[in-house]
Design an enzyme around this catalytic site. Structure first.
Site, mmCIF file in Angstrom:
data_model
loop_
_atom_site.group_PDB
_atom_site.id
_atom_site.type_symbol
_atom_site.label_atom_id
_atom_site.label_comp_id
_atom_site.label_asym_id
_atom_site.label_seq_id
_atom_site.Cartn_x
_atom_site.Cartn_y
_atom_site.Cartn_z
ATOM 1 N N LYS A 1 -9.319 -34.876 -1.533
ATOM 2 C CA LYS A 1 -9.524 -33.918 -0.506
ATOM 3 C C LYS A 1 -9.060 -32.459 -1.283
ATOM 4 C CE LYS A 1 -8.466 -35.888 4.157
ATOM 5 N NZ LYS A 1 -7.476 -35.857 5.062
ATOM 6 N N HIS B 1 6.298 -28.703 5.128
ATOM 7 C CA HIS B 1 5.546 -29.816 5.585
ATOM 8 C C HIS B 1 6.049 -31.264 5.537
ATOM 9 C CE1 HIS B 1 1.855 -32.209 6.348
ATOM 10 N NE2 HIS B 1 2.139 -33.071 5.266
ATOM 11 N N ARG C 1 -22.178 -25.992 -9.252
ATOM 12 C CA ARG C 1 -22.351 -27.147 -8.563
ATOM 13 C C ARG C 1 -21.585 -28.411 -8.817
ATOM 14 N NH1 ARG C 1 -27.411 -25.012 -9.086
ATOM 15 N NH2 ARG C 1 -28.117 -23.595 -7.121
ATOM 16 N N LYS D 1 -2.167 -45.331 -1.347
ATOM 17 C CA LYS D 1 -3.204 -44.338 -1.174
ATOM 18 C C LYS D 1 -4.637 -44.588 -1.724
ATOM 19 C CE LYS D 1 -4.459 -39.657 -0.259
ATOM 20 N NZ LYS D 1 -3.756 -38.311 -0.208
ATOM 21 N N ARG E 1 -8.858 -43.881 7.112
ATOM 22 C CA ARG E 1 -7.904 -43.078 6.436
ATOM 23 C C ARG E 1 -6.904 -42.325 7.190
ATOM 24 N NH1 ARG E 1 -9.846 -39.232 1.051
ATOM 25 N NH2 ARG E 1 -7.946 -38.189 0.945
ATOM 26 N N HIS F 1 2.294 -31.430 12.221
ATOM 27 C CA HIS F 1 1.606 -30.496 12.166
ATOM 28 C C HIS F 1 1.635 -29.523 13.485
ATOM 29 C CE1 HIS F 1 -1.923 -32.525 9.513
ATOM 30 N NE2 HIS F 1 -0.953 -31.697 8.827
ATOM 31 N N HIS G 1 2.087 -37.052 11.305
ATOM 32 C CA HIS G 1 1.515 -36.017 11.141
ATOM 33 C C HIS G 1 0.917 -34.970 12.361
ATOM 34 C CE1 HIS G 1 1.839 -36.815 6.885
ATOM 35 N NE2 HIS G 1 1.186 -35.993 6.525
ATOM 36 N N ASN H 1 -2.205 -40.109 8.171
ATOM 37 C CA ASN H 1 -1.618 -39.054 9.064
ATOM 38 C C ASN H 1 -0.364 -39.657 9.940
ATOM 39 O OD1 ASN H 1 -3.211 -37.192 8.164
ATOM 40 N ND2 ASN H 1 -5.051 -37.863 9.585
ATOM 41 N N GLU I 1 6.604 -38.083 2.559
ATOM 42 C CA GLU I 1 5.297 -38.837 2.274
ATOM 43 C C GLU I 1 5.712 -40.325 1.882
ATOM 44 O OE1 GLU I 1 2.786 -37.502 3.751
ATOM 45 O OE2 GLU I 1 3.158 -35.296 3.558
ATOM 46 N N GLU J 1 -12.735 -40.325 5.586
ATOM 47 C CA GLU J 1 -11.693 -40.411 6.768
ATOM 48 C C GLU J 1 -12.659 -40.450 8.054
ATOM 49 O OE1 GLU J 1 -8.252 -37.699 6.822
ATOM 50 O OE2 GLU J 1 -8.115 -37.906 9.112
HETATM 51 N N1 LIG Z 1 -5.699 -32.601 -0.746
HETATM 52 C C1 LIG Z 1 -4.477 -33.297 -0.036
HETATM 53 O O1 LIG Z 1 -4.694 -35.081 0.227
HETATM 54 C C2 LIG Z 1 -3.202 -32.859 0.438
HETATM 55 C C3 LIG Z 1 -2.514 -33.948 0.814
HETATM 56 C C4 LIG Z 1 -1.273 -33.191 1.066
HETATM 57 C C5 LIG Z 1 -0.978 -32.042 1.174
HETATM 58 N N2 LIG Z 1 -1.855 -31.102 0.649
HETATM 59 C C6 LIG Z 1 -1.609 -29.704 0.355
HETATM 60 O O2 LIG Z 1 -0.701 -29.790 -0.553
HETATM 61 C C7 LIG Z 1 0.020 -28.477 -0.286
HETATM 62 C C8 LIG Z 1 1.468 -28.600 -0.468
HETATM 63 O O3 LIG Z 1 1.747 -28.884 -1.582
HETATM 64 P P1 LIG Z 1 3.260 -28.980 -2.220
HETATM 65 O O4 LIG Z 1 4.150 -29.627 -1.471
HETATM 66 O O5 LIG Z 1 3.385 -29.413 -3.579
HETATM 67 O O6 LIG Z 1 3.636 -27.458 -2.261
HETATM 68 P P2 LIG Z 1 3.113 -26.312 -3.621
HETATM 69 O O7 LIG Z 1 1.965 -26.412 -4.229
HETATM 70 O O8 LIG Z 1 3.302 -24.723 -2.739
HETATM 71 O O9 LIG Z 1 4.585 -26.602 -4.547
HETATM 72 C C9 LIG Z 1 5.851 -26.193 -3.770
HETATM 73 C C10 LIG Z 1 6.727 -25.173 -4.643
HETATM 74 O O10 LIG Z 1 7.151 -25.925 -5.822
HETATM 75 C C11 LIG Z 1 7.074 -25.150 -6.898
HETATM 76 N N3 LIG Z 1 6.800 -25.948 -8.029
HETATM 77 C C12 LIG Z 1 5.742 -27.099 -8.211
HETATM 78 N N4 LIG Z 1 6.098 -27.923 -9.292
HETATM 79 C C13 LIG Z 1 7.271 -27.446 -9.717
HETATM 80 C C14 LIG Z 1 7.977 -27.984 -10.776
HETATM 81 N N5 LIG Z 1 7.890 -29.106 -11.335
HETATM 82 N N6 LIG Z 1 9.321 -27.389 -11.113
HETATM 83 C C15 LIG Z 1 9.507 -26.198 -10.170
HETATM 84 N N7 LIG Z 1 8.908 -25.822 -9.352
HETATM 85 C C16 LIG Z 1 7.713 -26.269 -8.977
HETATM 86 C C17 LIG Z 1 5.669 -24.298 -6.590
HETATM 87 O O11 LIG Z 1 5.488 -23.170 -7.537
HETATM 88 C C18 LIG Z 1 5.976 -24.123 -5.209
HETATM 89 O O12 LIG Z 1 6.639 -22.846 -5.143
HETATM 90 C C19 LIG Z 1 -0.360 -27.734 1.313
HETATM 91 O O13 LIG Z 1 -1.324 -26.753 1.013
HETATM 92 C C20 LIG Z 1 -1.193 -29.186 1.632
HETATM 93 O O14 LIG Z 1 -2.199 -28.811 2.618
HETATM 94 C C21 LIG Z 1 -3.192 -31.796 0.291
HETATM 95 ZN ZN LIG Z 2 1.519 -34.824 4.568
#
Ligand SMILES: NC(=O)c1ccc[n+]([C@@H]2O[C@H](COP(=O)([O-])OP(=O)(O)OC[C@H]3O[C@@H](n4cnc5c(N)ncnc54)[C@H](O)[C@@H]3O)[C@@H](O)[C@H]2O)c1
Ligand SMILES: [Zn+2]
Length: 358
Positions: free
Chosen positions: A143, A265, A121, A227, A241, A252, A248, A245, A185, A237
Protein backbone atom coordinates in the site's frame (compact mmCIF):
# COMPACT_ATOMS: atom_id res chain seq x y z
CA UNK A 1 18.98 -13.41 9.96
CA UNK A 2 15.59 -14.71 8.85
CA UNK A 3 14.30 -14.53 5.30
CA UNK A 4 10.71 -14.92 4.30
CA UNK A 5 8.85 -14.45 1.05
CA UNK A 6 5.69 -12.66 0.07
CA UNK A 7 4.29 -14.95 -2.61
CA UNK A 8 2.49 -12.95 -5.26
CA UNK A 9 3.51 -14.68 -8.48
CA UNK A 10 5.81 -12.49 -10.55
CA UNK A 11 5.49 -9.76 -7.91
CA UNK A 12 6.89 -11.97 -5.12
CA UNK A 13 9.66 -10.57 -2.97
CA UNK A 14 11.88 -11.47 -0.02
CA UNK A 15 11.91 -9.87 3.41
CA UNK A 16 15.22 -10.13 5.27
CA UNK A 17 15.06 -9.56 9.03
CA UNK A 18 18.36 -9.34 10.88
CA UNK A 19 20.81 -7.30 12.89
CA UNK A 20 23.43 -4.98 11.33
CA UNK A 21 22.50 -6.10 7.81
CA UNK A 22 22.37 -2.72 6.04
CA UNK A 23 25.88 -3.25 4.65
CA UNK A 24 24.65 -6.44 2.94
CA UNK A 25 22.28 -4.47 0.70
CA UNK A 26 24.41 -5.14 -2.41
CA UNK A 27 24.18 -8.88 -1.86
CA UNK A 28 20.39 -8.68 -1.40
CA UNK A 29 20.02 -6.61 -4.57
CA UNK A 30 21.96 -9.12 -6.58
CA UNK A 31 19.72 -10.89 -9.07
CA UNK A 32 17.05 -8.18 -9.13
CA UNK A 33 18.31 -6.98 -12.50
CA UNK A 34 18.76 -3.41 -11.33
CA UNK A 35 21.65 -1.21 -12.28
CA UNK A 36 22.82 2.33 -12.80
CA UNK A 37 21.17 4.77 -10.49
CA UNK A 38 19.58 4.52 -7.08
CA UNK A 39 17.63 7.25 -5.33
CA UNK A 40 17.44 7.03 -1.54
CA UNK A 41 14.33 8.74 -0.20
CA UNK A 42 14.59 9.70 3.45
CA UNK A 43 14.15 12.58 5.89
CA UNK A 44 16.88 14.60 7.65
CA UNK A 45 16.49 12.73 10.97
CA UNK A 46 16.88 9.25 9.53
CA UNK A 47 19.38 10.28 6.86
CA UNK A 48 21.73 11.67 9.48
CA UNK A 49 21.68 8.34 11.28
CA UNK A 50 21.63 5.78 8.47
CA UNK A 51 22.24 7.30 5.04
CA UNK A 52 26.00 6.68 5.14
CA UNK A 53 25.91 2.88 5.44
CA UNK A 54 23.17 2.69 2.79
CA UNK A 55 25.09 5.03 0.47
CA UNK A 56 28.27 2.96 0.90
CA UNK A 57 26.54 -0.37 0.33
CA UNK A 58 24.82 0.88 -2.83
CA UNK A 59 28.00 2.47 -4.17
CA UNK A 60 29.94 -0.73 -3.58
CA UNK A 61 27.24 -2.60 -5.48
CA UNK A 62 27.91 -0.28 -8.43
CA UNK A 63 25.02 2.16 -8.10
CA UNK A 64 25.29 5.88 -8.54
CA UNK A 65 23.42 7.17 -5.48
CA UNK A 66 21.23 10.26 -5.19
CA UNK A 67 19.71 11.04 -1.79
CA UNK A 68 16.36 12.87 -1.87
CA UNK A 69 15.22 14.25 1.48
CA UNK A 70 11.72 15.30 2.42
CA UNK A 71 10.83 17.07 5.67
CA UNK A 72 10.09 14.87 8.70
CA UNK A 73 6.49 14.33 9.83
CA UNK A 74 3.10 12.98 8.84
CA UNK A 75 2.05 16.48 7.74
CA UNK A 76 4.58 16.14 4.92
CA UNK A 77 3.06 12.94 3.52
CA UNK A 78 1.46 15.01 0.80
CA UNK A 79 1.56 15.98 -2.86
CA UNK A 80 4.16 18.69 -2.22
CA UNK A 81 6.69 16.13 -0.93
CA UNK A 82 5.83 13.89 -3.83
CA UNK A 83 6.67 16.76 -6.20
CA UNK A 84 10.04 17.13 -4.45
CA UNK A 85 10.70 13.44 -5.02
CA UNK A 86 9.71 13.55 -8.71
CA UNK A 87 11.95 16.61 -9.20
CA UNK A 88 14.84 14.70 -7.64
CA UNK A 89 14.24 11.58 -9.71
CA UNK A 90 14.03 13.54 -12.95
CA UNK A 91 17.07 15.66 -12.12
CA UNK A 92 19.13 12.54 -11.37
CA UNK A 93 17.77 10.95 -14.59
CA UNK A 94 16.65 7.72 -13.04
CA UNK A 95 15.71 5.16 -15.65
CA UNK A 96 13.60 2.00 -15.82
CA UNK A 97 16.40 -0.21 -14.43
CA UNK A 98 17.17 2.27 -11.65
CA UNK A 99 15.76 1.81 -8.21
CA UNK A 100 14.18 3.86 -5.47
CA UNK A 101 15.00 2.99 -1.87
CA UNK A 102 12.81 4.10 1.02
CA UNK A 103 14.87 4.70 4.15
CA UNK A 104 12.63 5.69 7.04
CA UNK A 105 9.31 5.09 8.74
CA UNK A 106 5.89 4.67 7.19
CA UNK A 107 5.74 8.25 5.95
CA UNK A 108 8.87 7.89 3.83
CA UNK A 109 7.87 4.36 2.75
CA UNK A 110 4.39 5.37 1.58
CA UNK A 111 5.73 8.40 -0.32
CA UNK A 112 8.66 6.61 -1.91
CA UNK A 113 6.47 3.67 -2.93
CA UNK A 114 3.94 5.94 -4.60
CA UNK A 115 6.68 7.89 -6.37
CA UNK A 116 8.25 4.62 -7.59
CA UNK A 117 4.87 3.33 -8.77
CA UNK A 118 4.24 6.39 -10.90
CA UNK A 119 7.66 7.63 -12.07
CA UNK A 120 8.16 6.38 -15.65
CA UNK A 121 5.00 4.30 -15.07
CA UNK A 122 6.79 2.29 -12.42
CA UNK A 123 10.35 1.66 -11.31
CA UNK A 124 11.54 -0.86 -8.72
CA UNK A 125 11.60 0.12 -5.08
CA UNK A 126 13.19 -1.28 -1.98
CA UNK A 127 11.92 -0.82 1.55
CA UNK A 128 14.40 -0.27 4.37
CA UNK A 129 11.99 0.49 7.23
CA UNK A 130 13.43 2.16 10.33
CA UNK A 131 10.47 2.33 12.73
CA UNK A 132 8.90 -0.69 14.40
CA UNK A 133 5.57 0.21 12.78
CA UNK A 134 7.16 0.29 9.33
CA UNK A 135 9.06 -2.95 9.98
CA UNK A 136 6.00 -4.97 10.94
CA UNK A 137 3.37 -3.21 8.88
CA UNK A 138 3.79 -0.46 6.31
CA UNK A 139 6.86 -1.81 4.47
CA UNK A 140 5.09 -5.06 3.58
CA UNK A 141 2.02 -5.41 1.41
CA UNK A 142 2.36 -2.69 -1.20
CA UNK A 143 0.00 0.00 0.00
CA UNK A 144 1.50 3.33 -1.03
CA UNK A 145 0.16 6.84 -1.10
CA UNK A 146 -0.20 10.28 0.37
CA UNK A 147 -2.71 12.25 2.43
CA UNK A 148 -5.06 14.90 1.13
CA UNK A 149 -6.17 17.82 3.27
CA UNK A 150 -9.60 16.14 3.43
CA UNK A 151 -8.34 12.82 4.72
CA UNK A 152 -5.51 10.36 5.27
CA UNK A 153 -4.23 8.10 2.49
CA UNK A 154 -6.88 9.30 0.03
CA UNK A 155 -4.47 9.21 -2.92
CA UNK A 156 -2.55 6.00 -3.50
CA UNK A 157 -1.96 2.79 -5.34
CA UNK A 158 -1.07 -0.82 -4.60
CA UNK A 159 2.52 -1.36 -5.69
CA UNK A 160 4.74 -4.04 -4.20
CA UNK A 161 8.42 -3.49 -3.38
CA UNK A 162 11.08 -5.76 -4.87
CA UNK A 163 12.78 -6.29 -1.53
CA UNK A 164 12.37 -5.44 2.15
CA UNK A 165 15.43 -5.20 4.40
CA UNK A 166 14.68 -4.96 8.11
CA UNK A 167 17.59 -4.18 10.41
CA UNK A 168 16.51 -4.30 14.06
CA UNK A 169 19.67 -2.46 15.14
CA UNK A 170 18.15 0.82 13.88
CA UNK A 171 15.42 0.62 16.51
CA UNK A 172 18.02 1.61 19.09
CA UNK A 173 17.69 5.26 18.06
CA UNK A 174 13.91 5.27 17.71
CA UNK A 175 12.18 7.41 20.36
CA UNK A 176 10.57 5.14 22.96
CA UNK A 177 7.11 6.56 22.31
CA UNK A 178 7.40 5.51 18.63
CA UNK A 179 8.64 2.06 19.65
CA UNK A 180 5.66 1.56 21.96
CA UNK A 181 3.27 2.77 19.25
CA UNK A 182 4.73 0.15 16.90
CA UNK A 183 4.05 -2.52 19.51
CA UNK A 184 0.32 -1.91 19.05
CA UNK A 185 0.55 -3.45 15.57
CA UNK A 186 2.64 -6.33 16.94
CA UNK A 187 -0.02 -7.06 19.59
CA UNK A 188 -2.66 -6.80 16.85
CA UNK A 189 -1.06 -9.68 14.93
CA UNK A 190 -1.17 -11.84 18.07
CA UNK A 191 -4.85 -11.08 18.60
CA UNK A 192 -5.97 -11.62 15.01
CA UNK A 193 -3.84 -14.57 14.01
CA UNK A 194 -1.39 -16.06 16.46
CA UNK A 195 -2.12 -16.99 20.09
CA UNK A 196 1.49 -18.24 20.54
CA UNK A 197 2.82 -14.81 19.53
CA UNK A 198 0.35 -13.23 21.94
CA UNK A 199 1.59 -15.44 24.78
CA UNK A 200 5.22 -14.70 23.91
CA UNK A 201 4.43 -10.99 24.13
CA UNK A 202 2.75 -11.46 27.51
CA UNK A 203 5.91 -13.10 28.79
CA UNK A 204 8.55 -10.95 27.13
CA UNK A 205 7.19 -7.51 26.31
CA UNK A 206 9.74 -5.83 28.61
CA UNK A 207 12.58 -7.50 26.77
CA UNK A 208 11.21 -6.20 23.47
CA UNK A 209 11.01 -2.71 24.90
CA UNK A 210 14.64 -2.95 25.97
CA UNK A 211 15.61 -3.79 22.35
CA UNK A 212 16.51 -7.45 22.79
CA UNK A 213 17.69 -7.92 19.22
CA UNK A 214 17.28 -11.68 18.89
CA UNK A 215 13.76 -11.46 20.25
CA UNK A 216 12.96 -8.52 17.97
CA UNK A 217 14.10 -10.51 14.93
CA UNK A 218 11.89 -13.42 15.95
CA UNK A 219 8.84 -11.25 16.66
CA UNK A 220 9.18 -8.98 13.61
CA UNK A 221 9.65 -11.96 11.29
CA UNK A 222 6.53 -13.57 12.78
CA UNK A 223 4.53 -10.38 12.22
CA UNK A 224 5.78 -10.01 8.63
CA UNK A 225 4.89 -13.64 7.93
CA UNK A 226 1.35 -13.07 9.19
CA UNK A 227 0.99 -9.94 7.08
CA UNK A 228 2.45 -11.73 4.06
CA UNK A 229 -0.10 -14.58 4.35
CA UNK A 230 -2.96 -12.08 4.58
CA UNK A 231 -1.72 -10.05 1.60
CA UNK A 232 -1.21 -13.22 -0.46
CA UNK A 233 -4.88 -14.09 0.06
CA UNK A 234 -6.28 -10.64 -0.64
CA UNK A 235 -3.70 -8.24 -2.01
CA UNK A 236 -6.09 -5.39 -2.79
CA UNK A 237 -8.27 -5.59 0.28
CA UNK A 238 -11.39 -6.74 -1.49
CA UNK A 239 -12.35 -8.58 1.67
CA UNK A 240 -10.08 -10.58 4.00
CA UNK A 241 -7.16 -8.09 4.19
CA UNK A 242 -9.45 -5.95 6.33
CA UNK A 243 -8.62 -8.24 9.32
CA UNK A 244 -5.48 -6.10 9.59
CA UNK A 245 -7.80 -3.27 10.62
CA UNK A 246 -8.56 -4.83 14.00
CA UNK A 247 -8.77 -1.94 16.47
CA UNK A 248 -8.47 0.55 13.62
CA UNK A 249 -12.11 1.62 13.12
CA UNK A 250 -12.22 3.12 16.60
CA UNK A 251 -8.50 4.00 16.46
CA UNK A 252 -8.85 6.04 13.27
CA UNK A 253 -11.95 7.77 14.63
CA UNK A 254 -10.05 8.66 17.82
CA UNK A 255 -7.11 10.05 15.85
CA UNK A 256 -9.49 12.17 13.76
CA UNK A 257 -11.54 13.33 16.76
CA UNK A 258 -8.36 14.58 18.44
CA UNK A 259 -7.10 16.36 15.33
CA UNK A 260 -4.20 13.89 14.83
CA UNK A 261 -2.33 15.71 17.59
CA UNK A 262 -2.99 13.83 20.82
CA UNK A 263 -2.35 10.23 19.79
CA UNK A 264 0.23 8.50 17.68
CA UNK A 265 -1.46 6.02 15.37
CA UNK A 266 -0.40 3.02 17.46
CA UNK A 267 -1.63 4.65 20.66
CA UNK A 268 -5.07 5.19 19.14
CA UNK A 269 -5.01 1.58 17.93
CA UNK A 270 -4.25 0.49 21.52
CA UNK A 271 -7.50 2.11 22.62
CA UNK A 272 -9.30 0.78 19.55
CA UNK A 273 -8.18 -2.81 20.21
CA UNK A 274 -9.24 -2.65 23.87
CA UNK A 275 -12.67 -1.36 22.82
CA UNK A 276 -13.05 -3.84 19.95
CA UNK A 277 -12.25 -6.67 22.37
CA UNK A 278 -14.84 -5.36 24.85
CA UNK A 279 -17.40 -5.10 22.07
CA UNK A 280 -16.63 -8.67 21.03
CA UNK A 281 -17.30 -9.82 24.61
CA UNK A 282 -20.55 -7.91 24.71
CA UNK A 283 -21.71 -9.64 21.53
CA UNK A 284 -20.80 -13.06 22.87
CA UNK A 285 -17.90 -13.69 20.48
CA UNK A 286 -15.17 -14.05 23.04
CA UNK A 287 -14.77 -14.71 26.77
CA UNK A 288 -13.92 -12.32 29.57
CA UNK A 289 -10.55 -13.92 30.24
CA UNK A 290 -9.35 -13.23 26.68
CA UNK A 291 -10.52 -9.64 26.88
CA UNK A 292 -8.75 -9.16 30.21
CA UNK A 293 -5.55 -10.60 28.76
CA UNK A 294 -5.78 -8.27 25.74
CA UNK A 295 -6.31 -5.18 27.86
CA UNK A 296 -3.53 -6.22 30.26
CA UNK A 297 -1.03 -6.68 27.44
CA UNK A 298 -1.91 -3.35 25.82
CA UNK A 299 -1.42 -1.63 29.19
CA UNK A 300 1.79 -3.52 29.95
CA UNK A 301 3.32 -2.31 26.70
CA UNK A 302 2.65 1.27 27.75
CA UNK A 303 -0.27 1.98 25.43
CA UNK A 304 -3.55 3.63 26.43
CA UNK A 305 -6.78 1.60 26.56
CA UNK A 306 -9.36 4.28 27.36
CA UNK A 307 -11.05 7.02 25.36
CA UNK A 308 -10.23 10.35 27.01
CA UNK A 309 -13.20 12.02 28.66
CA UNK A 310 -12.61 15.08 26.46
CA UNK A 311 -13.64 13.10 23.37
CA UNK A 312 -17.37 12.77 22.84
CA UNK A 313 -18.83 9.56 21.48
CA UNK A 314 -20.75 11.66 18.93
CA UNK A 315 -17.46 12.96 17.61
CA UNK A 316 -16.06 9.46 17.31
CA UNK A 317 -19.14 8.28 15.43
CA UNK A 318 -18.69 11.04 12.91
CA UNK A 319 -15.16 9.78 12.32
CA UNK A 320 -16.43 6.25 11.72
CA UNK A 321 -19.11 7.26 9.29
CA UNK A 322 -16.64 8.91 6.99
CA UNK A 323 -14.24 5.98 7.34
CA UNK A 324 -13.55 4.59 3.90
CA UNK A 325 -14.33 1.04 5.03
CA UNK A 326 -17.95 2.01 5.53
CA UNK A 327 -20.55 0.70 3.12
CA UNK A 328 -24.18 1.71 3.38
CA UNK A 329 -25.04 2.58 6.93
CA UNK A 330 -23.07 -0.27 8.49
CA UNK A 331 -19.36 -0.54 9.11
CA UNK A 332 -17.32 -3.68 8.52
CA UNK A 333 -15.97 -4.25 12.00
CA UNK A 334 -13.23 -6.71 12.91
CA UNK A 335 -14.26 -8.69 15.98
CA UNK A 336 -12.11 -10.80 18.25
CA UNK A 337 -13.28 -14.39 18.28
CA UNK A 338 -10.90 -15.56 21.01
CA UNK A 339 -7.18 -14.71 20.97
CA UNK A 340 -5.75 -15.62 17.55
CA UNK A 341 -9.10 -15.57 15.75
CA UNK A 342 -11.28 -12.94 14.17
CA UNK A 343 -14.53 -12.55 12.34
CA UNK A 344 -16.21 -9.66 10.58
CA UNK A 345 -19.48 -8.14 11.70
CA UNK A 346 -21.40 -5.37 10.02
CA UNK A 347 -22.34 -2.88 12.71
CA UNK A 348 -24.25 0.37 12.66
CA UNK A 349 -22.21 3.19 14.20
CA UNK A 350 -24.79 3.39 17.00
CA UNK A 351 -24.15 -0.26 17.89
CA UNK A 352 -20.42 0.47 18.13
CA UNK A 353 -21.17 3.51 20.25
CA UNK A 354 -23.22 1.32 22.61
CA UNK A 355 -20.09 -0.76 23.19
CA UNK A 356 -17.97 2.34 23.76
CA UNK A 357 -20.25 3.58 26.48
CA UNK A 358 -20.18 0.25 28.27
N1 LIG B 1 1.45 1.33 3.69
C1 LIG B 1 0.90 0.71 4.71
O1 LIG B 1 0.46 -0.44 4.61
C2 LIG B 1 0.83 1.42 6.02
C3 LIG B 1 0.50 0.69 7.18
C4 LIG B 1 0.51 1.37 8.40
C5 LIG B 1 0.85 2.72 8.45
N2 LIG B 1 1.15 3.38 7.31
C6 LIG B 1 1.54 4.79 7.33
O2 LIG B 1 2.74 4.91 8.05
C7 LIG B 1 2.84 6.22 8.59
C8 LIG B 1 3.34 6.14 10.00
O3 LIG B 1 4.62 5.55 9.99
P1 LIG B 1 5.60 5.62 11.26
O4 LIG B 1 4.84 5.30 12.49
O5 LIG B 1 6.78 4.83 10.90
O6 LIG B 1 5.90 7.18 11.38
P2 LIG B 1 7.06 8.11 10.74
O7 LIG B 1 7.45 7.62 9.42
O8 LIG B 1 6.55 9.50 10.85
O9 LIG B 1 8.28 7.90 11.76
C9 LIG B 1 8.12 8.30 13.11
C10 LIG B 1 9.27 9.19 13.56
O10 LIG B 1 10.42 8.41 13.82
C11 LIG B 1 11.56 8.96 13.16
N3 LIG B 1 12.44 7.82 12.88
C12 LIG B 1 12.24 6.84 11.99
N4 LIG B 1 13.15 5.88 12.13
C13 LIG B 1 13.97 6.27 13.13
C14 LIG B 1 15.09 5.67 13.76
N5 LIG B 1 15.52 4.46 13.43
N6 LIG B 1 15.72 6.37 14.75
C15 LIG B 1 15.23 7.58 15.13
N7 LIG B 1 14.15 8.17 14.60
C16 LIG B 1 13.53 7.51 13.61
C17 LIG B 1 10.96 9.64 11.96
O11 LIG B 1 11.82 10.62 11.44
C18 LIG B 1 9.69 10.24 12.56
O12 LIG B 1 9.97 11.43 13.21
C19 LIG B 1 1.46 6.85 8.44
O13 LIG B 1 1.49 7.78 7.40
C20 LIG B 1 0.57 5.68 8.05
O14 LIG B 1 -0.51 6.07 7.23
C21 LIG B 1 1.16 2.75 6.10
ZN1 LIG C 1 -2.18 0.59 12.02
Amino acid sequence: MQTLTVNLGDRSYPIHVGENILDRLGEFLDGLNLRGKAAVISNPVVAQLYLDPIHDALSQAGFEVTPILIPDGEEHKNLASLATIYDGLIKARLQRRSCVLALGGGVVGDLAGFAAATYLRGVSYIQVPTTLLAQVDSSVGGKTGVNHENGKNLIGVFYQPKLVVIDVAVLRTLPRRELVAGLAEVIKYGIIADSALFQLLEEKIERLLSIDRALLIQVIATCCAIKARVVEQDEREDDYRAVLNFGHTIGHALEAATGYRQFLHGEAVGVGMAKAAALSLERGLTDRKSVDRIIQLIKKSGLPTEIPSTVSIANLLQGMEVDKKAAGDKIKFVMCNGIGKTRFDWLAPAEIAGGLNA
